[in-house]
Motif scaffolding. Sequence first.
Motif, PDB file in Angstrom:
ATOM      1  N   VAL A  93      -1.453  -7.114  -7.986  1.00  0.00           N
ATOM      2  CA  VAL A  93      -0.591  -5.959  -8.223  1.00  0.00           C
ATOM      3  C   VAL A  93      -0.285  -5.926  -9.712  1.00  0.00           C
ATOM      4  N   ASN A 101       4.558  -2.959 -10.893  1.00  0.00           N
ATOM      5  CA  ASN A 101       4.915  -2.918  -9.476  1.00  0.00           C
ATOM      6  C   ASN A 101       5.192  -4.299  -8.878  1.00  0.00           C
ATOM      7  N   ARG A 106       8.325  -4.914  -6.723  1.00  0.00           N
ATOM      8  CA  ARG A 106       8.331  -4.249  -5.411  1.00  0.00           C
ATOM      9  C   ARG A 106       6.958  -4.350  -4.739  1.00  0.00           C
ATOM     10  N   GLU A 119       6.581  -3.451  -0.919  1.00  0.00           N
ATOM     11  CA  GLU A 119       6.647  -2.005  -0.676  1.00  0.00           C
ATOM     12  C   GLU A 119       5.444  -1.284  -1.280  1.00  0.00           C
ATOM     13  N   PHE A 120       5.046  -1.720  -2.478  1.00  0.00           N
ATOM     14  CA  PHE A 120       3.910  -1.090  -3.146  1.00  0.00           C
ATOM     15  C   PHE A 120       2.643  -1.215  -2.295  1.00  0.00           C
ATOM     16  N   ASP A 168       3.512   0.232   1.673  1.00  0.00           N
ATOM     17  CA  ASP A 168       3.860   1.644   1.801  1.00  0.00           C
ATOM     18  C   ASP A 168       3.093   2.543   0.833  1.00  0.00           C
ATOM     19  N   ASP A 169       3.203   2.267  -0.471  1.00  0.00           N
ATOM     20  CA  ASP A 169       2.576   3.146  -1.458  1.00  0.00           C
ATOM     21  C   ASP A 169       1.063   3.200  -1.273  1.00  0.00           C
ATOM     22  N   LEU A 170       0.443   2.043  -1.063  1.00  0.00           N
ATOM     23  CA  LEU A 170      -1.012   2.018  -0.870  1.00  0.00           C
ATOM     24  C   LEU A 170      -1.410   2.199   0.597  1.00  0.00           C
ATOM     25  N   GLY A 171      -0.429   2.191   1.481  1.00  0.00           N
ATOM     26  CA  GLY A 171      -0.691   2.419   2.902  1.00  0.00           C
ATOM     27  C   GLY A 171      -1.410   1.271   3.595  1.00  0.00           C
TER      28      GLY A 171
END
Length: 158
Positions: A19, A23, A26, A29-30, A33-36
């Motif tokens: 990462v 980021n 986080r 979460e990154f 959530d952000d990258l799914g």
Amino acid sequence: MAHFAEINEDNIVQRVLVVDNENEDRGQEFLADDLGLGGIWVQCSYNHNFRGCFPAINYHYDADLDVFYPPKPYPSWTLDTSLTPHPNWVSPAGLAPDGGHRWNEESQQWEKPPKPEDYPSSIWNSEVGAWTPPVAYPDDGKTYEWNEQNQEWVELSE
């Protein structure tokens, strides 16, 4: 750059991803959530600065100790958590006596690998942990091969 290990419900590492620094704080979460990507992500240290060793696929994450450690190499081995900050597996016979020994699960002992059949004159060299010819390799910068029949090093021509 920061590294994060994805662990499954049994705390086994599935993969390790990088990462970017912006980021890092986080990372869970990154990645999830952000990258799914979903999943549970635990930050790990490439330089072994925290959480034991740097994990790879099939390593275990111990949430109580907050460390990663490698898979169990043999059924008889036990995890020594006193080796902080890097818990690791130890054999029932302790550490290997010197380099090159292999664990024999059946006999529960450390053993030297078998002597090479093609080189019966070989002797065990505990400094390198291997069977070596009984005569030291010449230290003159040239390339040699061992001649078992004549019991000597023979220079290889280029």
